[in-house]
Design an enzyme around this catalytic site. Structure first.
Site, PDB file in Angstrom:
ATOM      1  N   GLY A   1       2.225  -1.229  -4.513  1.00 51.51           N
ATOM      2  CA  GLY A   1       1.942  -1.823  -5.813  1.00 51.51           C
ATOM      3  C   GLY A   1       2.165  -3.309  -5.791  1.00 51.51           C
TER       4      GLY A   1
ATOM      5  CD  GLU B   1      -0.872  -5.554  -5.174  1.00 46.27           C
ATOM      6  OE1 GLU B   1      -0.372  -5.236  -4.067  1.00 46.27           O
ATOM      7  OE2 GLU B   1      -0.847  -6.718  -5.598  1.00 46.27           O
TER       8      GLU B   1
ATOM      9  CD  GLU C   1      -0.522  -7.295   1.078  1.00 42.47           C
ATOM     10  OE1 GLU C   1       0.636  -7.186   0.637  1.00 42.47           O
ATOM     11  OE2 GLU C   1      -1.477  -7.612   0.372  1.00 42.47           O
TER      12      GLU C   1
ATOM     13  N   PRO D   1      15.220  -5.071 -17.725  1.00 40.96           N
ATOM     14  CG  PRO D   1      16.058  -6.443 -19.416  1.00 40.96           C
ATOM     15  CD  PRO D   1      15.887  -5.003 -19.027  1.00 40.96           C
TER      16      PRO D   1
ATOM     17  CD  GLU E   1       1.643  -3.314  -1.436  1.00 44.53           C
ATOM     18  OE1 GLU E   1       2.176  -2.171  -1.431  1.00 44.53           O
ATOM     19  OE2 GLU E   1       2.058  -4.262  -2.122  1.00 44.53           O
TER      20      GLU E   1
END
Length: 151
Positions: A50, A66, A113, A88, A70
């Site tokens: 992702g 993505e 990648e 958060p 990847e």
């Protein structure tokens, strides 16, 4: 004029750096039921493939891009929305909101990648034994329980 310009740039930087970024996690399922995980270079932990949504891109486009970037795999069929994760502290790098989506995938997987060390297909019970990066353990748990989470 200088004060106005300075205020403008402070506002722009505040908007950019004080708001969460949006990303996706893909739970890629092969035809035989195995789940693809990627081993991240930054923390050497397994995770779902992702990444962040690019400017002007939809979530669906991000999933396709993505996954292929990847892993080399292609989305055969989008599955269900597993959840939206917004704590958060879910990503130590920055405040990000992650949309986790199941996808049936096809093709041959291979590392493409530099941020990925390894790619492997796991049986679902074997995924449950791994400590996954970020909050992907929670995403996997919600996936296995058939939940759609807002966390």
């Amino acid at each position: 004029m200088v004060q106005q310009l300075l205020h403008f740039w402070q506002t722009v930087l505040g908007v950019i750096f004080r708001h969460p970024v949006i990303g996706v996690s893909i739970i890629p399922i092969l035809d035989d039921g195995r789940i693809i995980l990627v081993k991240r270079r930054d923390n050497q932990q397994w995770s779902f493939p992702g990444g962040f949504v690019d400017w002007g891109e939809t979530l669906a486009e991000t999933v396709h891009r993505e996954l292929e970037e990847e892993t080399g795999l292609r989305v055969k069929q989008m599955g269900r929305l597993v959840g939206v994760y917004s704590a958060p502290d879910r990503d130590s790098r920055l405040h990000s909101i992650c949309v986790a989506i199941e996808a049936q995938v096809e093709g041959d997987y291979r590392v493409q990648e530099a941020e990925i060390l390894e790619i492997q297909a796991f049986l679902p019970d074997d995924v449950a034994q791994e400590k996954l990066s970020h909050d992907h353990d929670r995403q996997f748990q919600d996936y296995r329980q058939g939940k759609t989470a807002l966390a």
